[in-house]
Design a protein around this motif. Structure first.
Motif, short mmCIF file in Angstrom:
data_model
loop_
_atom_site.label_atom_id
_atom_site.label_comp_id
_atom_site.label_asym_id
_atom_site.label_seq_id
_atom_site.Cartn_x
_atom_site.Cartn_y
_atom_site.Cartn_z
N LEU A 223 -12.77 15.12 -45.64
CA LEU A 223 -12.32 16.38 -45.03
C LEU A 223 -13.13 16.62 -43.77
O LEU A 223 -14.35 16.46 -43.77
CB LEU A 223 -12.52 17.55 -46.01
N ARG A 224 -12.44 16.99 -42.70
CA ARG A 224 -13.10 17.34 -41.44
C ARG A 224 -12.71 18.76 -41.07
O ARG A 224 -11.52 19.09 -41.04
CB ARG A 224 -12.68 16.37 -40.33
N ILE A 225 -13.69 19.63 -40.84
CA ILE A 225 -13.41 21.03 -40.52
C ILE A 225 -14.09 21.39 -39.19
O ILE A 225 -15.06 20.75 -38.78
CB ILE A 225 -13.89 21.98 -41.63
N PRO A 226 -13.58 22.44 -38.50
CA PRO A 226 -14.07 22.74 -37.14
C PRO A 226 -15.35 23.55 -37.07
O PRO A 226 -15.95 23.66 -36.01
CB PRO A 226 -12.90 23.52 -36.53
N ASN A 227 -15.79 24.16 -38.17
CA ASN A 227 -17.00 24.97 -38.14
C ASN A 227 -17.55 25.12 -39.54
O ASN A 227 -17.02 24.55 -40.49
CB ASN A 227 -16.72 26.35 -37.51
N TYR A 228 -18.60 25.91 -39.67
CA TYR A 228 -19.31 26.03 -40.94
C TYR A 228 -18.75 27.11 -41.87
O TYR A 228 -19.25 27.30 -42.97
CB TYR A 228 -20.79 26.31 -40.69
N LEU A 229 -17.73 27.82 -41.42
CA LEU A 229 -17.22 28.92 -42.22
C LEU A 229 -16.69 28.45 -43.58
O LEU A 229 -16.78 29.17 -44.57
CB LEU A 229 -16.10 29.65 -41.45
N GLY A 230 -16.13 27.24 -43.62
CA GLY A 230 -15.55 26.77 -44.86
C GLY A 230 -16.39 25.75 -45.61
O GLY A 230 -15.92 25.16 -46.60
N VAL A 231 -17.64 25.55 -45.18
CA VAL A 231 -18.46 24.50 -45.80
C VAL A 231 -18.73 24.79 -47.27
O VAL A 231 -18.49 23.95 -48.14
CB VAL A 231 -19.79 24.33 -45.04
N VAL A 232 -19.25 25.97 -47.56
CA VAL A 232 -19.68 26.26 -48.92
C VAL A 232 -18.52 26.23 -49.90
O VAL A 232 -18.59 25.60 -50.95
CB VAL A 232 -20.40 27.63 -48.97
N SER A 233 -17.42 26.91 -49.55
CA SER A 233 -16.28 26.94 -50.46
C SER A 233 -15.70 25.54 -50.67
O SER A 233 -15.27 25.21 -51.78
CB SER A 233 -15.20 27.88 -49.93
N SER A 234 -15.70 24.72 -49.62
CA SER A 234 -15.17 23.36 -49.76
C SER A 234 -16.08 22.50 -50.62
O SER A 234 -15.61 21.67 -51.41
CB SER A 234 -15.00 22.72 -48.38
N ILE A 235 -17.38 22.67 -50.50
CA ILE A 235 -18.32 21.90 -51.31
C ILE A 235 -18.23 22.30 -52.78
O ILE A 235 -18.24 21.47 -53.69
CB ILE A 235 -19.76 22.10 -50.79
#
Length: 308
Positions: A223-235
């Motif tokens: 998964l590649r995302i543009p910023n850190y806003l979704g890091v925690v929920s994705s992890i």
């Protein structure tokens, strides 16, 4: 109208920036009728609508595009002249400071800075924007007062001050089925799928080059995302690994079911800095803000300003 005043210059530039009369009014703390009246006078002066209403907002006419540069220079010159030798009292000032900062900086730096300002300068206002390819130009023109983060390639005329040294660490779900507590192996790192953040101002482009080109380590990007806003929920909802700055990781790990694991190889740390342009180095308000940020976030062994 024979002359333009300082407020009209500010209104023109704010409409150009926001592409909206109502947003310009809100940013400048003015009533919308006052902004509309100033725009009407500008239109009369130039014999041109300057901004046309479209589905995408109030877009500048060709004439407006031609004069925006001289307008910015004129505003900068007048502001510097008016502020010459003017003292700055943070306890009384309601000045608006515009900061360019990464999404990580918003999580790591801004809460502590706001807590300090609440006590020391309660009327000070802040406007945040993301680090981008326009950051250097916005600092130079005065559209942005200060940029915080990892920003490379600034030209002559810019100043920078090291705040702290940061390093990357691996974040995984607390319930990850294969990555346990302690240090993971290189085999584990290459075997698992990764969440990759592609954002500016955090040194991630250094990571990609170091891991893939210099160390020859292969990552399976899930998964590649543009910023850190979704890091925690994705992890939390996956078995991905994510490389994150350690300070950010430690903050979010206190309140979320994630764990931090040391990397199985060495990545050089990097310095997080505050950046500004030399044109505004002696501005009393900006000097005060830079000193506050350096005091709140500077390492004990942090360097002083570079280039001064």
């Amino acid at each position: 109208m024979d002359n333009l005043d300082l407020r009209q210059l500010r209104i023109f530039l704010e409409i150009y920036k926001t592409q909206s009369i109502s947003q310009a009014a809100a940013s400048l703390d003015l009533g919308q009728p006052a902004v509309s009246m100033a725009l009407a006078k500008l239109r009369e002066h130039y014999g041109d609508p300057l901004f046309s209403r479209t589905s995408g907002g109030m877009l500048p006419t060709p004439l407006a595009e031609q004069i925006v540069g001289p307008m910015r220079l004129a505003l900068s010159t007048l502001t510097s002249t008016l502020q010459h030798r003017v003292s700055f009292d943070p306890a009384r000032s309601d000045r608006l400071f515009r900061l360019c900062i990464t999404d990580i900086g918003q999580r790591v730096i801004i809460p502590r800075l706001l807590a300090h300002l609440k006590q020391a300068a309660p009327a000070i206002r802040m406007e945040l924007s993301y680090v981008s390819e326009r950051t250097s130009k916005d600092l130079e023109s005065g559209q942005i007062d200060l940029a915080l983060g990892y920003i490379s390639g600034l030209d002559a005329g810019f100043y920078q001050q090291a705040l702290f040294t940061e390093r990357f660490i691996c974040m995984v779900s607390r319930d990850h089925p294969r990555i346990r507590r302690g240090r993971m192996s290189l085999r584990d790192f290459e075997r698992e799928r990764h969440l990759v953040i592609s954002t500016q101002g955090t040194g991630h482009h250094m990571i990609d080059r170091k891991i893939e080109e210099e160390l020859g380590i292969q990552r399976k990007v899930g998964l590649r995302i543009p910023n850190y806003l979704g890091v925690v929920s994705s992890i939390i909802d996956s078995d991905y690994l994510a490389l994150v700055p350690e300070r950010f990781g430690r903050i979010v790990s206190h309140h979320n079911p994630v764990r931090l694991v040391e990397l199985p190889f060495r990545l050089e740390p990097y310095r997080v800095m505050q950046h500004w342009h030399g044109r505004y180095a002696n501005d009393p308000g900006l000097r005060w803000l830079r000193q506050i940020i350096a005091r709140l976030f500077g390492d004990a062994d942090g360097a002083g300003p570079y280039g001064e």
